[in-house]
Design a protein around this motif. Structure first.
Motif, PDB file in Angstrom:
ATOM      1  N   ILE A   1       0.856  -1.186   0.000  1.00 15.82           N
ATOM      2  CA  ILE A   1       0.000   0.000   0.000  1.00 15.82           C
ATOM      3  C   ILE A   1       0.891   1.235   0.000  1.00 15.82           C
ATOM      4  CG2 ILE A   1      -1.679   1.325   1.342  1.00 15.82           C
ATOM      5  CD1 ILE A   1      -2.739  -1.350   2.424  1.00 15.82           C
ATOM      6  N   GLN A   2       0.568   2.204  -0.852  1.00 15.89           N
ATOM      7  CA  GLN A   2       1.366   3.440  -0.947  1.00 15.89           C
ATOM      8  C   GLN A   2       0.453   4.648  -0.787  1.00 15.89           C
ATOM      9  OE1 GLN A   2       4.134   3.537  -4.197  1.00 15.89           O
ATOM     10  NE2 GLN A   2       4.225   5.760  -4.276  1.00 15.89           N
ATOM     11  N   ILE A   3       0.794   5.509   0.184  1.00 14.08           N
ATOM     12  CA  ILE A   3       0.045   6.742   0.447  1.00 14.08           C
ATOM     13  C   ILE A   3       0.991   7.905   0.181  1.00 14.08           C
ATOM     14  CG2 ILE A   3      -1.391   7.987   2.091  1.00 14.08           C
ATOM     15  CD1 ILE A   3      -2.413   5.158   1.466  1.00 14.08           C
ATOM     16  N   GLU A   4       0.652   8.762  -0.785  1.00 15.05           N
ATOM     17  CA  GLU A   4       1.603   9.750  -1.303  1.00 15.05           C
ATOM     18  C   GLU A   4       0.983  11.147  -1.266  1.00 15.05           C
ATOM     19  OE1 GLU A   4       4.353  10.126  -5.373  1.00 15.05           O
ATOM     20  OE2 GLU A   4       2.892   8.504  -5.125  1.00 15.05           O
ATOM     21  N   ASP A   5       1.743  12.106  -0.776  1.00 13.03           N
ATOM     22  CA  ASP A   5       1.247  13.475  -0.610  1.00 13.03           C
ATOM     23  C   ASP A   5       2.300  14.459  -1.115  1.00 13.03           C
ATOM     24  OD1 ASP A   5      -0.030  15.789   0.146  1.00 13.03           O
ATOM     25  OD2 ASP A   5      -0.026  15.372   2.297  1.00 13.03           O
ATOM     26  N   SER A   6       1.989  15.151  -2.219  1.00 15.51           N
ATOM     27  CA  SER A   6       2.895  16.186  -2.716  1.00 15.51           C
ATOM     28  C   SER A   6       2.251  17.565  -2.730  1.00 15.51           C
ATOM     29  CB  SER A   6       3.370  15.848  -4.138  1.00 15.51           C
ATOM     30  OG  SER A   6       2.297  15.887  -5.063  1.00 15.51           O
ATOM     31  N   LYS A   7       0.935  17.630  -2.426  1.00 21.26           N
ATOM     32  CA  LYS A   7       0.217  18.909  -2.440  1.00 21.26           C
ATOM     33  C   LYS A   7      -0.328  19.313  -1.079  1.00 21.26           C
ATOM     34  CE  LYS A   7      -1.203  18.857  -7.290  1.00 21.26           C
ATOM     35  NZ  LYS A   7      -2.345  18.975  -8.231  1.00 21.26           N
ATOM     36  N   GLY A   8      -0.114  18.472  -0.057  1.00 22.07           N
ATOM     37  CA  GLY A   8      -0.647  18.782   1.253  1.00 22.07           C
ATOM     38  C   GLY A   8      -2.140  18.534   1.364  1.00 22.07           C
ATOM     39  N   THR A   9      -2.681  17.665   0.516  1.00 21.48           N
ATOM     40  CA  THR A   9      -4.126  17.423   0.479  1.00 21.48           C
ATOM     41  C   THR A   9      -4.529  16.056   1.022  1.00 21.48           C
ATOM     42  OG1 THR A   9      -3.891  16.687  -1.821  1.00 21.48           O
ATOM     43  CG2 THR A   9      -4.509  18.986  -1.454  1.00 21.48           C
TER      44      THR A   9
ATOM     45  N   SER B   1       4.854  20.229  -1.241  1.00 25.25           N
ATOM     46  CA  SER B   1       3.941  20.810  -0.249  1.00 25.25           C
ATOM     47  C   SER B   1       3.432  19.794   0.754  1.00 25.25           C
ATOM     48  CB  SER B   1       2.746  21.459  -0.965  1.00 25.25           C
ATOM     49  OG  SER B   1       3.173  22.518  -1.793  1.00 25.25           O
ATOM     50  N   GLY B   2       3.612  18.523   0.468  1.00 23.91           N
ATOM     51  CA  GLY B   2       3.143  17.490   1.382  1.00 23.91           C
ATOM     52  C   GLY B   2       3.895  17.435   2.692  1.00 23.91           C
ATOM     53  N   VAL B   3       5.128  17.950   2.722  1.00 27.85           N
ATOM     54  CA  VAL B   3       5.932  17.822   3.934  1.00 27.85           C
ATOM     55  C   VAL B   3       5.427  18.725   5.056  1.00 27.85           C
ATOM     56  CG1 VAL B   3       7.990  17.115   2.665  1.00 27.85           C
ATOM     57  CG2 VAL B   3       7.622  19.534   3.145  1.00 27.85           C
ATOM     58  N   SER B   4       4.658  19.761   4.734  1.00 30.52           N
ATOM     59  CA  SER B   4       4.132  20.647   5.775  1.00 30.52           C
ATOM     60  C   SER B   4       2.736  20.231   6.244  1.00 30.52           C
ATOM     61  CB  SER B   4       4.087  22.092   5.261  1.00 30.52           C
ATOM     62  OG  SER B   4       3.273  22.197   4.114  1.00 30.52           O
ATOM     63  N   ASN B   5       2.164  19.210   5.630  1.00 29.05           N
ATOM     64  CA  ASN B   5       0.847  18.721   6.005  1.00 29.05           C
ATOM     65  C   ASN B   5       0.955  17.793   7.215  1.00 29.05           C
ATOM     66  OD1 ASN B   5      -1.910  18.163   5.905  1.00 29.05           O
ATOM     67  ND2 ASN B   5      -1.705  16.634   4.289  1.00 29.05           N
ATOM     68  N   ILE B   6      -0.048  17.779   8.067  1.00 27.64           N
ATOM     69  CA  ILE B   6      -0.141  16.788   9.138  1.00 27.64           C
ATOM     70  C   ILE B   6      -1.244  15.824   8.725  1.00 27.64           C
ATOM     71  CG2 ILE B   6      -0.548  16.389  11.588  1.00 27.64           C
ATOM     72  CD1 ILE B   6       0.410  19.225  12.117  1.00 27.64           C
ATOM     73  N   GLN B   7      -0.847  14.689   8.152  1.00 25.43           N
ATOM     74  CA  GLN B   7      -1.792  13.797   7.482  1.00 25.43           C
ATOM     75  C   GLN B   7      -2.658  12.994   8.457  1.00 25.43           C
ATOM     76  OE1 GLN B   7       1.545  13.897   6.774  1.00 25.43           O
ATOM     77  NE2 GLN B   7       1.603  14.727   4.691  1.00 25.43           N
TER      78      GLN B   7
ATOM     79  N   ASN C   1      11.432   4.965  10.273  1.00 23.47           N
ATOM     80  CA  ASN C   1      11.178   6.393  10.066  1.00 23.47           C
ATOM     81  C   ASN C   1      12.409   7.023   9.436  1.00 23.47           C
ATOM     82  OD1 ASN C   1       9.306   8.634  10.442  1.00 23.47           O
ATOM     83  ND2 ASN C   1      10.905   9.470  11.771  1.00 23.47           N
ATOM     84  N   GLN C   2      12.276   7.485   8.186  1.00 28.38           N
ATOM     85  CA  GLN C   2      13.426   8.010   7.449  1.00 28.38           C
ATOM     86  C   GLN C   2      13.371   9.525   7.247  1.00 28.38           C
ATOM     87  OE1 GLN C   2      14.777   4.255   4.773  1.00 28.38           O
ATOM     88  NE2 GLN C   2      13.256   5.532   3.797  1.00 28.38           N
ATOM     89  N   VAL C   3      12.161  10.090   7.183  1.00 28.91           N
ATOM     90  CA  VAL C   3      11.981  11.539   7.025  1.00 28.91           C
ATOM     91  C   VAL C   3      10.715  11.919   7.779  1.00 28.91           C
ATOM     92  CG1 VAL C   3      11.631  13.445   5.413  1.00 28.91           C
ATOM     93  CG2 VAL C   3      13.023  11.483   4.714  1.00 28.91           C
ATOM     94  N   GLY C   4      10.717  13.070   8.438  1.00 27.86           N
ATOM     95  CA  GLY C   4       9.515  13.528   9.128  1.00 27.86           C
ATOM     96  C   GLY C   4       9.201  12.638  10.316  1.00 27.86           C
ATOM     97  N   GLY C   5       7.938  12.288  10.457  1.00 25.75           N
ATOM     98  CA  GLY C   5       7.525  11.391  11.535  1.00 25.75           C
ATOM     99  C   GLY C   5       7.092  12.072  12.806  1.00 25.75           C
ATOM    100  N   GLN C   6       7.108  13.398  12.854  1.00 29.83           N
ATOM    101  CA  GLN C   6       6.718  14.099  14.071  1.00 29.83           C
ATOM    102  C   GLN C   6       5.251  13.779  14.412  1.00 29.83           C
ATOM    103  OE1 GLN C   6       8.303  15.521  11.513  1.00 29.83           O
ATOM    104  NE2 GLN C   6      10.306  15.887  12.465  1.00 29.83           N
ATOM    105  N   GLY C   7       5.002  13.550  15.693  1.00 26.46           N
ATOM    106  CA  GLY C   7       3.650  13.246  16.139  1.00 26.46           C
ATOM    107  C   GLY C   7       3.208  11.818  15.909  1.00 26.46           C
ATOM    108  N   THR C   8       4.117  10.940  15.538  1.00 23.49           N
ATOM    109  CA  THR C   8       3.763   9.530  15.324  1.00 23.49           C
ATOM    110  C   THR C   8       3.574   8.832  16.661  1.00 23.49           C
ATOM    111  OG1 THR C   8       4.972   9.429  13.233  1.00 23.49           O
ATOM    112  CG2 THR C   8       4.538   7.335  14.343  1.00 23.49           C
ATOM    113  N   VAL C   9       2.469   8.091  16.773  1.00 21.25           N
ATOM    114  CA  VAL C   9       2.167   7.310  17.970  1.00 21.25           C
ATOM    115  C   VAL C   9       2.109   5.836  17.596  1.00 21.25           C
ATOM    116  CG1 VAL C   9       0.466   6.846  19.775  1.00 21.25           C
ATOM    117  CG2 VAL C   9       0.901   9.204  19.029  1.00 21.25           C
TER     118      VAL C   9
END
Length: 426
Positions: free
Chosen positions: A216-224, A250-256, A305-313
Protein backbone atom coordinates in the motif's frame (compact mmCIF):
# COMPACT_ATOMS: atom_id res chain seq x y z
CA UNK A 1 -9.62 -45.67 -32.26
CA UNK A 2 -10.49 -43.65 -29.17
CA UNK A 3 -12.88 -45.06 -26.63
CA UNK A 4 -16.07 -43.19 -25.75
CA UNK A 5 -14.51 -42.22 -22.38
CA UNK A 6 -11.50 -40.76 -24.13
CA UNK A 7 -13.70 -38.67 -26.42
CA UNK A 8 -15.71 -37.34 -23.46
CA UNK A 9 -12.45 -36.58 -21.63
CA UNK A 10 -11.14 -34.61 -24.61
CA UNK A 11 -14.33 -32.56 -24.83
CA UNK A 12 -14.20 -31.73 -21.11
CA UNK A 13 -10.53 -30.77 -21.33
CA UNK A 14 -11.22 -28.50 -24.30
CA UNK A 15 -14.07 -26.79 -22.46
CA UNK A 16 -11.96 -26.24 -19.35
CA UNK A 17 -8.90 -24.84 -21.08
CA UNK A 18 -10.24 -23.06 -24.16
CA UNK A 19 -12.57 -20.09 -23.50
CA UNK A 20 -14.79 -19.20 -26.41
CA UNK A 21 -14.08 -16.36 -28.83
CA UNK A 22 -17.08 -14.07 -29.00
CA UNK A 23 -16.52 -12.54 -32.41
CA UNK A 24 -20.09 -11.38 -32.90
CA UNK A 25 -19.71 -8.59 -30.35
CA UNK A 26 -16.91 -6.01 -30.31
CA UNK A 27 -16.28 -2.71 -28.58
CA UNK A 28 -18.40 -0.86 -31.14
CA UNK A 29 -21.44 -2.96 -30.23
CA UNK A 30 -20.73 -2.49 -26.51
CA UNK A 31 -20.29 1.26 -26.94
CA UNK A 32 -23.58 1.54 -28.83
CA UNK A 33 -25.35 -0.25 -25.99
CA UNK A 34 -23.65 1.97 -23.40
CA UNK A 35 -25.04 5.02 -25.21
CA UNK A 36 -28.53 3.71 -24.45
CA UNK A 37 -27.86 3.43 -20.70
CA UNK A 38 -29.02 0.76 -18.27
CA UNK A 39 -27.44 -2.69 -17.88
CA UNK A 40 -25.08 -3.86 -20.62
CA UNK A 41 -24.49 -7.58 -20.21
CA UNK A 42 -21.56 -9.24 -21.99
CA UNK A 43 -22.02 -13.03 -22.25
CA UNK A 44 -19.21 -15.50 -21.60
CA UNK A 45 -16.47 -15.48 -24.22
CA UNK A 46 -13.22 -13.74 -25.04
CA UNK A 47 -13.64 -10.30 -26.61
CA UNK A 48 -10.63 -8.88 -28.44
CA UNK A 49 -10.70 -5.07 -28.36
CA UNK A 50 -9.33 -2.98 -31.21
CA UNK A 51 -10.42 0.24 -29.47
CA UNK A 52 -11.45 1.38 -25.99
CA UNK A 53 -14.80 0.71 -24.38
CA UNK A 54 -16.20 4.16 -23.52
CA UNK A 55 -18.25 4.39 -20.32
CA UNK A 56 -21.44 6.44 -20.13
CA UNK A 57 -23.36 7.80 -17.14
CA UNK A 58 -26.03 5.74 -15.40
CA UNK A 59 -24.83 2.40 -16.76
CA UNK A 60 -23.86 -1.04 -15.50
CA UNK A 61 -21.27 -2.89 -17.56
CA UNK A 62 -21.30 -6.52 -16.49
CA UNK A 63 -20.03 -9.90 -17.54
CA UNK A 64 -20.48 -13.38 -16.17
CA UNK A 65 -18.26 -16.36 -15.45
CA UNK A 66 -16.02 -16.70 -18.51
CA UNK A 67 -16.41 -13.14 -19.85
CA UNK A 68 -12.91 -11.97 -20.81
CA UNK A 69 -11.92 -8.61 -22.31
CA UNK A 70 -8.52 -8.62 -23.97
CA UNK A 71 -6.35 -6.71 -26.45
CA UNK A 72 -4.49 -8.33 -29.36
CA UNK A 73 -0.75 -8.89 -29.60
CA UNK A 74 1.19 -5.80 -30.71
CA UNK A 75 -1.93 -3.65 -30.32
CA UNK A 76 0.02 -0.45 -30.97
CA UNK A 77 -2.18 1.78 -28.83
CA UNK A 78 -0.68 5.08 -27.63
CA UNK A 79 0.06 5.77 -23.97
CA UNK A 80 -2.96 6.64 -21.81
CA UNK A 81 -5.40 4.77 -24.03
CA UNK A 82 -7.00 2.22 -21.66
CA UNK A 83 -9.12 -0.83 -22.36
CA UNK A 84 -12.07 0.83 -20.58
CA UNK A 85 -12.24 4.63 -20.47
CA UNK A 86 -14.52 7.12 -18.72
CA UNK A 87 -14.42 10.90 -18.76
CA UNK A 88 -16.87 13.09 -16.85
CA UNK A 89 -19.44 10.34 -16.28
CA UNK A 90 -21.47 9.51 -13.17
CA UNK A 91 -23.20 6.53 -11.59
CA UNK A 92 -21.24 3.72 -13.27
CA UNK A 93 -20.84 0.09 -12.18
CA UNK A 94 -18.39 -2.42 -13.68
CA UNK A 95 -18.77 -5.97 -12.42
CA UNK A 96 -17.99 -9.60 -13.11
CA UNK A 97 -15.46 -9.01 -15.90
CA UNK A 98 -12.07 -10.60 -16.45
CA UNK A 99 -9.70 -8.04 -17.97
CA UNK A 100 -6.61 -9.57 -19.56
CA UNK A 101 -4.47 -6.73 -20.90
CA UNK A 102 -2.05 -9.14 -22.61
CA UNK A 103 1.26 -7.76 -21.39
CA UNK A 104 3.20 -10.69 -22.86
CA UNK A 105 1.81 -9.94 -26.32
CA UNK A 106 2.68 -6.24 -26.01
CA UNK A 107 6.11 -6.49 -24.40
CA UNK A 108 7.58 -3.87 -26.76
CA UNK A 109 6.06 -1.20 -24.49
CA UNK A 110 7.28 -0.57 -20.91
CA UNK A 111 5.58 -1.26 -17.60
CA UNK A 112 4.13 1.67 -15.66
CA UNK A 113 4.32 4.23 -18.47
CA UNK A 114 0.60 4.66 -19.15
CA UNK A 115 0.12 1.83 -21.62
CA UNK A 116 -2.94 -0.42 -21.51
CA UNK A 117 -4.40 0.51 -18.14
CA UNK A 118 -7.37 -1.76 -17.62
CA UNK A 119 -9.80 0.96 -16.49
CA UNK A 120 -8.93 4.67 -16.45
CA UNK A 121 -11.52 7.27 -15.45
CA UNK A 122 -11.18 11.07 -15.09
CA UNK A 123 -13.62 13.50 -13.44
CA UNK A 124 -16.07 10.70 -12.68
CA UNK A 125 -18.32 10.33 -9.64
CA UNK A 126 -20.08 7.36 -8.07
CA UNK A 127 -18.07 4.49 -9.57
CA UNK A 128 -18.17 0.88 -8.38
CA UNK A 129 -15.87 -1.87 -9.66
CA UNK A 130 -16.37 -5.29 -8.11
CA UNK A 131 -16.17 -9.04 -8.67
CA UNK A 132 -13.63 -8.47 -11.47
CA UNK A 133 -10.30 -10.07 -12.31
CA UNK A 134 -7.44 -7.88 -13.54
CA UNK A 135 -4.28 -9.49 -14.85
CA UNK A 136 -1.36 -9.30 -17.29
CA UNK A 137 -1.33 -5.56 -17.79
CA UNK A 138 1.46 -3.09 -18.42
CA UNK A 139 -0.42 -0.52 -16.34
CA UNK A 140 -3.03 -0.13 -13.59
CA UNK A 141 -6.10 -2.15 -12.78
CA UNK A 142 -8.34 0.82 -11.91
CA UNK A 143 -6.88 4.31 -12.20
CA UNK A 144 -8.94 7.33 -11.15
CA UNK A 145 -8.17 11.05 -11.40
CA UNK A 146 -10.25 13.84 -9.85
CA UNK A 147 -13.03 11.41 -9.04
CA UNK A 148 -15.36 11.07 -6.04
CA UNK A 149 -17.20 8.20 -4.38
CA UNK A 150 -15.22 5.21 -5.63
CA UNK A 151 -15.63 1.63 -4.46
CA UNK A 152 -13.21 -1.11 -5.56
CA UNK A 153 -14.00 -4.46 -3.94
CA UNK A 154 -14.09 -8.24 -4.24
CA UNK A 155 -11.56 -8.15 -7.07
CA UNK A 156 -8.68 -10.49 -7.94
CA UNK A 157 -5.54 -8.69 -9.15
CA UNK A 158 -2.21 -10.12 -10.33
CA UNK A 159 0.56 -9.61 -12.91
CA UNK A 160 -0.12 -5.93 -13.52
CA UNK A 161 2.45 -3.39 -14.66
CA UNK A 162 1.74 -0.68 -12.09
CA UNK A 163 -0.93 -0.44 -9.34
CA UNK A 164 -3.95 -2.61 -8.63
CA UNK A 165 -5.88 0.54 -7.67
CA UNK A 166 -4.50 4.07 -8.09
CA UNK A 167 -6.51 7.07 -6.89
CA UNK A 168 -5.09 10.45 -7.95
CA UNK A 169 -6.53 13.69 -6.55
CA UNK A 170 -9.69 11.77 -5.72
CA UNK A 171 -12.07 11.77 -2.76
CA UNK A 172 -14.15 9.27 -0.81
CA UNK A 173 -12.41 6.06 -1.82
CA UNK A 174 -13.08 2.62 -0.37
CA UNK A 175 -11.09 -0.47 -1.40
CA UNK A 176 -11.94 -3.71 0.41
CA UNK A 177 -12.05 -7.49 0.13
CA UNK A 178 -9.55 -7.51 -2.75
CA UNK A 179 -6.95 -10.23 -3.33
CA UNK A 180 -3.87 -8.61 -4.85
CA UNK A 181 -0.44 -9.92 -5.89
CA UNK A 182 1.84 -7.01 -6.79
CA UNK A 183 4.06 -6.70 -9.84
CA UNK A 184 6.09 -3.59 -10.84
CA UNK A 185 4.71 -1.38 -8.05
CA UNK A 186 1.95 -1.52 -5.43
CA UNK A 187 -1.41 -3.11 -4.69
CA UNK A 188 -3.34 -0.04 -3.50
CA UNK A 189 -2.11 3.54 -3.92
CA UNK A 190 -3.39 7.08 -3.52
CA UNK A 191 -1.71 10.32 -4.51
CA UNK A 192 -3.00 13.65 -3.15
CA UNK A 193 -6.33 12.03 -2.24
CA UNK A 194 -8.46 12.24 0.90
CA UNK A 195 -11.24 10.45 2.77
CA UNK A 196 -9.87 7.01 2.00
CA UNK A 197 -10.55 3.59 3.52
CA UNK A 198 -8.38 0.57 2.63
CA UNK A 199 -9.60 -2.44 4.59
CA UNK A 200 -10.02 -6.22 4.57
CA UNK A 201 -7.62 -6.77 1.66
CA UNK A 202 -5.03 -9.53 1.29
CA UNK A 203 -1.89 -8.35 -0.50
CA UNK A 204 1.27 -10.27 -1.35
CA UNK A 205 3.88 -10.09 -4.12
CA UNK A 206 5.25 -11.85 -7.12
CA UNK A 207 8.49 -12.94 -5.49
CA UNK A 208 11.07 -11.92 -8.06
CA UNK A 209 12.80 -8.74 -9.24
CA UNK A 210 9.56 -7.64 -10.88
CA UNK A 211 7.56 -8.06 -7.70
CA UNK A 212 6.99 -4.35 -7.15
CA UNK A 213 7.55 -2.46 -3.92
CA UNK A 214 4.86 -1.57 -1.33
CA UNK A 215 1.63 -3.37 -0.70
CA UNK A 216 0.00 0.00 0.00
CA UNK A 217 1.37 3.44 -0.95
CA UNK A 218 0.04 6.74 0.45
CA UNK A 219 1.60 9.75 -1.30
CA UNK A 220 1.25 13.47 -0.61
CA UNK A 221 2.90 16.19 -2.72
CA UNK A 222 0.22 18.91 -2.44
CA UNK A 223 -0.65 18.78 1.25
CA UNK A 224 -4.13 17.42 0.48
CA UNK A 225 -3.92 13.92 1.96
CA UNK A 226 -6.18 13.53 4.99
CA UNK A 227 -8.70 11.28 6.69
CA UNK A 228 -6.99 8.07 5.55
CA UNK A 229 -7.56 4.81 7.42
CA UNK A 230 -5.84 1.49 6.70
CA UNK A 231 -7.23 -1.41 8.72
CA UNK A 232 -8.02 -5.14 8.87
CA UNK A 233 -5.63 -6.00 6.03
CA UNK A 234 -3.23 -8.92 5.68
CA UNK A 235 0.07 -7.98 4.06
CA UNK A 236 1.91 -11.22 3.42
CA UNK A 237 5.49 -11.40 2.09
CA UNK A 238 5.45 -8.20 0.07
CA UNK A 239 8.53 -7.56 -2.06
CA UNK A 240 9.35 -4.12 -0.66
CA UNK A 241 7.46 -2.21 2.01
CA UNK A 242 4.18 -3.25 3.56
CA UNK A 243 2.93 0.36 3.71
CA UNK A 244 4.87 3.32 2.36
CA UNK A 245 3.99 6.81 3.58
CA UNK A 246 5.78 9.35 1.38
CA UNK A 247 5.47 13.16 1.39
CA UNK A 248 7.41 15.72 -0.60
CA UNK A 249 6.99 19.27 -1.97
CA UNK A 250 3.94 20.81 -0.25
CA UNK A 251 3.14 17.49 1.38
CA UNK A 252 5.93 17.82 3.93
CA UNK A 253 4.13 20.65 5.78
CA UNK A 254 0.85 18.72 6.00
CA UNK A 255 -0.14 16.79 9.14
CA UNK A 256 -1.79 13.80 7.48
CA UNK A 257 -2.83 11.89 10.65
CA UNK A 258 -3.14 8.52 8.88
CA UNK A 259 -4.65 5.71 11.01
CA UNK A 260 -3.10 2.25 10.63
CA UNK A 261 -4.64 -0.43 12.82
CA UNK A 262 -5.54 -4.13 13.07
CA UNK A 263 -3.33 -5.14 10.16
CA UNK A 264 -1.10 -8.21 9.94
CA UNK A 265 2.37 -7.65 8.45
CA UNK A 266 3.97 -11.05 7.85
CA UNK A 267 7.54 -11.51 6.51
CA UNK A 268 7.39 -8.16 4.73
CA UNK A 269 10.38 -7.03 2.64
CA UNK A 270 11.47 -10.10 0.69
CA UNK A 271 13.42 -7.95 -1.79
CA UNK A 272 17.18 -8.15 -2.16
CA UNK A 273 17.34 -5.02 -4.38
CA UNK A 274 15.18 -2.41 -2.58
CA UNK A 275 17.09 -0.74 0.29
CA UNK A 276 14.28 0.64 2.46
CA UNK A 277 12.08 -2.37 3.04
CA UNK A 278 9.98 -2.61 6.18
CA UNK A 279 6.51 -3.14 7.57
CA UNK A 280 5.72 0.58 7.55
CA UNK A 281 8.28 2.95 6.05
CA UNK A 282 7.72 6.65 6.70
CA UNK A 283 9.23 9.28 4.40
CA UNK A 284 7.71 12.56 5.53
CA UNK A 285 4.27 11.91 7.02
CA UNK A 286 3.30 13.43 10.36
CA UNK A 287 0.80 12.51 13.05
CA UNK A 288 0.48 8.84 12.06
CA UNK A 289 -1.31 6.63 14.60
CA UNK A 290 -0.21 2.97 14.46
CA UNK A 291 -2.01 0.63 16.83
CA UNK A 292 -3.17 -2.97 17.34
CA UNK A 293 -1.12 -4.41 14.47
CA UNK A 294 1.10 -7.50 14.30
CA UNK A 295 4.55 -7.31 12.66
CA UNK A 296 5.97 -10.84 12.42
CA UNK A 297 9.20 -11.76 10.64
CA UNK A 298 9.55 -8.40 8.90
CA UNK A 299 12.87 -7.79 7.17
CA UNK A 300 14.86 -4.62 7.92
CA UNK A 301 12.40 -2.90 10.35
CA UNK A 302 8.79 -3.26 11.34
CA UNK A 303 8.54 0.55 11.48
CA UNK A 304 11.26 2.59 9.80
CA UNK A 305 11.18 6.39 10.07
CA UNK A 306 13.43 8.01 7.45
CA UNK A 307 11.98 11.54 7.02
CA UNK A 308 9.52 13.53 9.13
CA UNK A 309 7.53 11.39 11.53
CA UNK A 310 6.72 14.10 14.07
CA UNK A 311 3.65 13.25 16.14
CA UNK A 312 3.76 9.53 15.32
CA UNK A 313 2.17 7.31 17.97
CA UNK A 314 2.92 3.56 18.06
CA UNK A 315 0.96 1.61 20.67
CA UNK A 316 -0.50 -1.82 21.47
CA UNK A 317 1.27 -3.61 18.61
CA UNK A 318 3.18 -6.90 18.44
CA UNK A 319 6.76 -6.72 17.09
CA UNK A 320 8.28 -10.17 16.81
CA UNK A 321 11.09 -11.88 14.89
CA UNK A 322 12.26 -8.80 13.00
CA UNK A 323 15.42 -9.64 11.00
CA UNK A 324 18.02 -7.71 9.05
CA UNK A 325 17.52 -6.72 5.43
CA UNK A 326 17.90 -9.66 3.07
CA UNK A 327 21.11 -8.35 1.52
CA UNK A 328 21.68 -4.59 2.04
CA UNK A 329 23.44 -3.45 5.19
CA UNK A 330 22.11 -0.14 6.57
CA UNK A 331 21.63 1.87 9.73
CA UNK A 332 19.17 0.33 12.16
CA UNK A 333 18.48 -2.85 10.22
CA UNK A 334 17.16 -5.75 12.29
CA UNK A 335 15.49 -3.54 14.94
CA UNK A 336 11.74 -3.60 15.38
CA UNK A 337 11.54 0.21 15.31
CA UNK A 338 14.14 2.55 13.85
CA UNK A 339 13.86 6.34 13.99
CA UNK A 340 16.69 7.59 11.81
CA UNK A 341 15.84 11.32 12.06
CA UNK A 342 15.06 11.88 15.74
CA UNK A 343 11.33 12.53 15.39
CA UNK A 344 10.63 11.78 19.06
CA UNK A 345 8.20 8.94 18.38
CA UNK A 346 5.70 7.94 21.07
CA UNK A 347 6.16 4.16 21.55
CA UNK A 348 4.04 2.71 24.38
CA UNK A 349 2.39 -0.55 25.47
CA UNK A 350 3.85 -2.67 22.68
CA UNK A 351 4.93 -6.30 22.73
CA UNK A 352 8.56 -6.94 21.66
CA UNK A 353 10.03 -10.42 21.26
CA UNK A 354 12.97 -12.03 19.47
CA UNK A 355 13.92 -9.08 17.24
CA UNK A 356 17.33 -9.82 15.77
CA UNK A 357 19.28 -6.64 16.60
CA UNK A 358 17.01 -5.13 19.23
CA UNK A 359 13.66 -3.53 19.82
CA UNK A 360 14.31 0.15 19.16
CA UNK A 361 17.02 2.10 17.36
CA UNK A 362 17.40 5.80 18.20
CA UNK A 363 14.05 6.03 19.96
CA UNK A 364 12.75 5.29 23.43
CA UNK A 365 10.01 2.83 24.41
CA UNK A 366 7.79 2.65 27.48
CA UNK A 367 5.53 0.10 29.21
CA UNK A 368 6.81 -2.65 26.93
CA UNK A 369 5.88 -6.34 27.13
CA UNK A 370 8.80 -8.70 26.43
CA UNK A 371 7.04 -12.08 26.69
CA UNK A 372 6.47 -14.42 23.74
CA UNK A 373 3.27 -13.10 22.05
CA UNK A 374 2.53 -16.54 20.63
CA UNK A 375 2.00 -17.97 24.10
CA UNK A 376 0.39 -15.21 26.12
CA UNK A 377 -2.23 -12.49 25.68
CA UNK A 378 -0.99 -9.05 24.65
CA UNK A 379 -2.70 -5.66 24.49
CA UNK A 380 -2.79 -5.96 20.69
CA UNK A 381 -5.94 -8.11 20.63
CA UNK A 382 -4.25 -10.66 18.32
CA UNK A 383 -3.63 -14.33 19.12
CA UNK A 384 -1.46 -17.00 17.51
CA UNK A 385 -3.42 -20.09 16.41
CA UNK A 386 -0.39 -22.28 15.81
CA UNK A 387 -0.31 -21.48 12.10
CA UNK A 388 -1.49 -17.88 11.74
CA UNK A 389 -2.36 -14.69 13.62
CA UNK A 390 -5.98 -13.76 14.14
CA UNK A 391 -8.13 -11.15 15.84
CA UNK A 392 -11.87 -10.57 15.86
CA UNK A 393 -11.61 -8.08 12.99
CA UNK A 394 -9.47 -10.10 10.55
CA UNK A 395 -10.20 -13.47 8.94
CA UNK A 396 -7.45 -16.05 9.54
CA UNK A 397 -5.24 -16.23 6.44
CA UNK A 398 -2.73 -18.88 5.43
CA UNK A 399 0.73 -17.33 5.63
CA UNK A 400 4.03 -17.81 3.89
CA UNK A 401 2.89 -18.75 0.40
CA UNK A 402 1.15 -17.17 -2.56
CA UNK A 403 -2.15 -18.75 -3.64
CA UNK A 404 -2.09 -20.03 -7.20
CA UNK A 405 -3.46 -17.61 -9.77
CA UNK A 406 -6.10 -18.70 -12.19
CA UNK A 407 -3.53 -18.98 -14.96
CA UNK A 408 -1.29 -21.27 -12.97
CA UNK A 409 -4.25 -23.39 -11.91
CA UNK A 410 -5.27 -23.86 -15.52
CA UNK A 411 -1.76 -24.83 -16.53
CA UNK A 412 -1.60 -27.38 -13.72
CA UNK A 413 -4.98 -28.71 -14.73
CA UNK A 414 -3.72 -29.17 -18.28
CA UNK A 415 -0.69 -31.10 -17.06
CA UNK A 416 -2.76 -33.27 -14.73
CA UNK A 417 -5.34 -34.03 -17.39
CA UNK A 418 -2.63 -34.83 -19.91
CA UNK A 419 -1.05 -37.29 -17.50
CA UNK A 420 -4.40 -38.89 -16.74
CA UNK A 421 -5.22 -39.11 -20.42
CA UNK A 422 -1.96 -40.87 -21.23
CA UNK A 423 -2.38 -43.25 -18.32
CA UNK A 424 -5.96 -44.30 -18.85
CA UNK A 425 -6.84 -43.75 -22.50
CA UNK A 426 -3.76 -44.65 -24.54
Amino acid sequence: MKTFSAIIFSIILFMLLSPGIAGAVNQNDINQELQQGGIIHIPAGTYILTDSIILQSNTILEGESGTVIKIPDHAGWPAWKPLISGNGVQNVTIRSLEINANSNGNSETPHGAGYYNCIHVVDCDNLQVYNCTFHDSLGDGLRTKRCENIKFYNNLVYRLGHEGFFGIESQYIECFNNRITTRTNSGLRIWNSANVRFHDNVIDAQLDAGGGDPGIQIEDSKGTVGNVEIYNNVLNRTWGKGIWLVAYDSGVSNIQKVLIHHNLFYEIGQSYNIPSTGGIVNDGFQGTLIYNNVFDGVKNNAFRNQVGGQGTVIKDNVFTSTVQHTSISQTGTGYAIADLVGANLSVTNNSFYNNENGNACQTGISNADFKDPETHRTSSGWTWTGSTWTCKFVKPTELGSIPLTTTIRLRLMAIIYSILYCKFFN
